[in-house]
Write an enzyme that holds these catalytic residues in place. Structure first.
Site, PDB file in Angstrom:
ATOM      1  N   ASN A  43      86.477 -20.578  98.741  1.00 24.34           N
ATOM      2  CA  ASN A  43      85.476 -20.640  97.678  1.00 24.34           C
ATOM      3  C   ASN A  43      84.239 -19.797  97.978  1.00 24.34           C
ATOM      4  O   ASN A  43      83.289 -19.789  97.196  1.00 24.34           O
ATOM      5  CB  ASN A  43      85.048 -22.093  97.456  1.00 24.34           C
ATOM      6  CG  ASN A  43      86.215 -22.969  97.021  1.00 24.34           C
ATOM      7  OD1 ASN A  43      87.002 -22.578  96.175  1.00 24.34           O
ATOM      8  ND2 ASN A  43      86.333 -24.147  97.626  1.00 24.34           N
ATOM      9  N   ASP A  61      90.292  -7.040 119.678  1.00 26.08           N
ATOM     10  CA  ASP A  61      90.180  -7.429 118.264  1.00 26.08           C
ATOM     11  C   ASP A  61      88.715  -7.445 117.829  1.00 26.08           C
ATOM     12  O   ASP A  61      88.363  -8.105 116.849  1.00 26.08           O
ATOM     13  CB  ASP A  61      90.837  -8.785 117.991  1.00 26.08           C
ATOM     14  CG  ASP A  61      91.057  -9.056 116.507  1.00 26.08           C
ATOM     15  OD1 ASP A  61      91.296  -8.102 115.747  1.00 26.08           O
ATOM     16  OD2 ASP A  61      90.951 -10.230 116.092  1.00 26.08           O
TER      17      ASP A  61
END
Length: 304
Positions: free
Chosen positions: A258, A247
């Site tokens: 945010n 990965d």
């Protein structure tokens, strides 16, 4: 140059394999990013990664003594596979790829991808936050129908509840199915957790491959020790349907909703040499099992 520097890629040190890695060993899940000025990210992406070049990947492959690699289209590029195709061209015969495509992509586009070395498509439900089985089934069916004539496989990143809800449908797909990252099992909950039996059933029947990859995404334990039971249960179910992957370069496990897209998100400092040695521990050093998982199974699936 120090040993530490010699084994460092993108600022992360990787341990050496503690066993004889078989010829033809394959990392079945890596990403390549950049350069951003040549391959712009999708406007609707959820994060902005740093650069991870083919040269970095080749260095990692050399450190881990791996001969083959499978590139997987990462979500920040959406369905724009140009970076993936450029990396395939650079890596040559040692590489294959899994693309992300629109179900209405033209036959010409799909044939172009196939000629370049693409052997499957990915449906990334988890990164999109999509956990509705009905939506998942619609995507699976549409993509499977498009890729069946090409002899490709369908790779999906989703959770055990979705897998369990769709077990019957997944067991009758007209294409091979590959499930990412242990099916997102929660390692701390063990092999009796809801949904894991469905994953084992698909594997045992030869209807799904599972990537033994990214334990950091399913475990918070030291050295991911609680992943061993999950991995070994899957291997016992059907070693001929196991794949292994790093990965790399390890995009973040948890995202700040945010965060500004202009901010480059750092990669996680995962030791991929340790990951390879962990697989050897899960198989108790069984050379035949390691050959099947690292060489034979990926050669069959990806056409090496």
């Amino acid at each position: 140059m120090t040993e530490r520097n010699e084994r460092t890629v993108l600022g992360v040190r990787h341990g050496a394999p503690a066993f004889e890695v078989p010829a033809g060993a394959t990392d079945t899940h890596v990403h390549v990013f950049g350069p951003a000025e040549h391959f712009p990210f999708a406007a609707d992406r959820s994060y902005t990664p740093g650069a991870a070049a083919v040269a970095d990947l080749e260095r990692l492959q050399a450190l881990l003594r791996l001969d083959r690699v499978v590139l997987v289209q990462p979500s920040p590029y959406g369905t724009d596979n140009r970076c993936l195709l450029a990396a395939l061209s650079e890596l040559g015969a040692r590489a294959r790829a899994v693309a992300v495509v629109d179900p209405i992509a033209s036959d010409e586009e799909l044939q172009h991808l196939r000629a370049a070395g693409v052997r499957g498509v990915r449906l990334n439900l988890e990164s999109a936050g999509q956990h509705d089985p009905a939506v998942a089934l619609d995507g699976v069916r549409r993509l499977a129908a498009r890729i069946a004539p090409l002899g490709w496989h369908l790779q999906t990143y989703t959770t055990l509840p979705v897998i369990a809800a769709l077990e019957a449908e997944l067991s009758t797909l007209p294409v091979p199915l590959v499930i990412d990252h242990f099916g997102r099992a929660t390692a701390a909950r063990g092999i009796e957790q809801p949904g894991f039996a469905a994953l084992l059933a698909l594997v045992g029947a030869g209807r799904a491959y599972v990537k033994l990859s990214a334990p950091c995404r399913i475990s918070a334990a030291s050295d991911y020790a609680d992943v061993a039971d999950i991995a070994q249960a899957l291997i016992r179910a059907n070693p001929d349907r196991m794949l292994w992957a790093t990965d790399w370069p390890h995009t973040a496990r948890r995202r700040n909703p945010n965060a500004l897209l202009a901010a480059i998100e750092p990669f996680e400092p995962e030791d991929d040499g340790r990951a390879l040695n962990r697989l050897n521990e899960w198989t108790a050093g069984d050379r035949d099992l390691m050959h099947r998982i690292l060489v034979r199974n990926p050669a069959r699936l990806y056409g090496f």
